[in-house]
Write a protein that holds these residues in place. Structure first.
Motif, PDB file in Angstrom:
ATOM      1  N   ASN A  81       9.000   3.067  -0.117  1.00  0.00           N
ATOM      2  CA  ASN A  81       9.305   1.791   0.039  1.00  0.00           C
ATOM      3  C   ASN A  81      10.023   1.707   1.600  1.00  0.00           C
ATOM      4  O   ASN A  81      10.157   0.727   2.221  1.00  0.00           O
ATOM      5  N   GLN A  82       9.934   2.882   2.266  1.00  0.00           N
ATOM      6  CA  GLN A  82      10.269   2.882   3.523  1.00  0.00           C
ATOM      7  C   GLN A  82       9.450   3.869   4.407  1.00  0.00           C
ATOM      8  O   GLN A  82       9.034   4.710   3.946  1.00  0.00           O
ATOM      9  N   GLN A  83       9.132   3.488   5.771  1.00  0.00           N
ATOM     10  CA  GLN A  83       8.327   4.435   6.437  1.00  0.00           C
ATOM     11  C   GLN A  83       8.855   4.677   7.762  1.00  0.00           C
ATOM     12  O   GLN A  83       9.409   3.555   8.470  1.00  0.00           O
ATOM     13  N   VAL A  84       8.783   5.866   8.565  1.00  0.00           N
ATOM     14  CA  VAL A  84       9.048   6.095   9.852  1.00  0.00           C
ATOM     15  C   VAL A  84       7.780   6.290  10.704  1.00  0.00           C
ATOM     16  O   VAL A  84       7.025   7.111  10.171  1.00  0.00           O
ATOM     17  N   GLU A 126       0.772  -1.232  -0.215  1.00  0.00           N
ATOM     18  CA  GLU A 126       0.100  -0.133  -0.112  1.00  0.00           C
ATOM     19  C   GLU A 126       0.940   1.316   0.017  1.00  0.00           C
ATOM     20  O   GLU A 126       0.677   2.254  -0.515  1.00  0.00           O
ATOM     21  N   ALA A 127       1.884   1.265   0.660  1.00  0.00           N
ATOM     22  CA  ALA A 127       2.837   2.387   0.855  1.00  0.00           C
ATOM     23  C   ALA A 127       3.370   2.460  -0.670  1.00  0.00           C
ATOM     24  O   ALA A 127       3.578   3.795  -0.984  1.00  0.00           O
ATOM     25  N   ARG A 128       3.667   1.549  -1.323  1.00  0.00           N
ATOM     26  CA  ARG A 128       4.311   1.967  -2.456  1.00  0.00           C
ATOM     27  C   ARG A 128       3.317   2.192  -3.317  1.00  0.00           C
ATOM     28  O   ARG A 128       3.488   3.041  -4.515  1.00  0.00           O
ATOM     29  N   ARG A 129       2.102   1.641  -3.418  1.00  0.00           N
ATOM     30  CA  ARG A 129       1.141   2.105  -4.328  1.00  0.00           C
ATOM     31  C   ARG A 129       0.611   3.499  -4.262  1.00  0.00           C
ATOM     32  O   ARG A 129       0.323   4.251  -5.045  1.00  0.00           O
TER      33      ARG A 129
END
Length: 248
Positions: free
Chosen positions: A122-125, A114-117
């Motif tokens: 591709n990374q989250q904090v 979902e983050a990519r879409r």
């Protein structure tokens, strides 16, 4: 060894505070805060969520980098149903954290997809911000590429600043939604908020707790309000403010 912050980092923190306090509209100020974070960390997305896990409810505002609506509609409810790792983490921990560090097989999860879409990240904090009245507030930042130790050190130092600004914006929005008139003239948005809480009968200590600032800082705001309104105590200040239509 802990990552060292640079002079530029502190300058960016100051820029965030000034930019938020210069906005009298709470919605616009949240947008400014998000843009400052996006620019400072080179992020592609930022969301602020207020969550009541036990009730399965919450609200979220987001930017990537412009304000999001379709993507974040129902996002909190989905995250609660999916048991997003940041929600469990934020219940007990306070440190900013790479989501990959608390989520086994991060790249094989629906959250990663979902983050990519939705955000191209591709990374989250995650940044836990507060627990209040049975709910909690968390920020989630995403970007293409890893978050390094310096980024986490920057967020740790910035965390109480975001919290304080969030408290200020929440109080400003609450006072306006309650029908309190907007202060005019030379009062800053922060002074307007302090004056509104003063009109509600809050003590210096209570105002400090509500805005997550020190009583000394509240007194400095009061001194400036007195000077601008030509008064020297709370009673006369509220009398002038009500006569001028500054507070209800």
């Amino acid at each position: 060894m802990a990552a060292q912050l640079r002079t530029r980092d502190y300058g960016q923190m100051l820029d965030l505070v000034v930019a938020v306090l210069e906005n009298e509209d709470a919605g616009a100020a949240w947008h400014v805060m998000a843009r400052q974070l996006l620019d400072s960390l080179g992020c592609d997305s930022a969301t602020f969520s207020h969550v009541r896990v036990a009730e399965g409810t919450g609200t979220v505002v987001g930017w990537a980098p412009e304000p999001l609506s379709r993507v974040v509609d129902g996002l909190v409810q989905r995250r609660i149903q999916q048991r997003h790792p940041l929600l469990d983490y934020a219940l007990t921990e306070t440190e900013p954290v790479n989501i990959a560090d608390i989520c086994d097989g991060w790249r094989n999860t629906s959250w990663y997809r979902e983050a990519r879409r939705d955000f191209g990240a591709n990374q989250q904090v995650g940044v836990p911000l507060a627990h209040r009245n049975g709910g909690m507030c968390v920020a989630l930042l995403g970007r293409r590429g890893d978050f390094m130790s310096h980024d986490l050190a920057f967020l740790r130092r910035l965390q109480p600043v975001i919290q304080t600004m969030g408290n200020h914006l929440a109080e400003m929005q609450r006072l306006r939604s309650a029908g309190a008139p907007v202060a005019i003239g030379d009062l800053t948005p922060r002074e307007t908020t302090v004056l509104g809480l003063l009109a509600e009968g809050l003590t210096t200590a209570a105002i400090a707790r509500r805005l997550a600032i020190s009583p000394h800082t509240v007194n400095r705001h009061l001194e400036r309000i007195y000077r601008k309104l030509g008064t020297n105590n709370r009673v006369s200040t509220l009398a002038v403010a009500r006569a001028e239509g500054l507070v209800a």
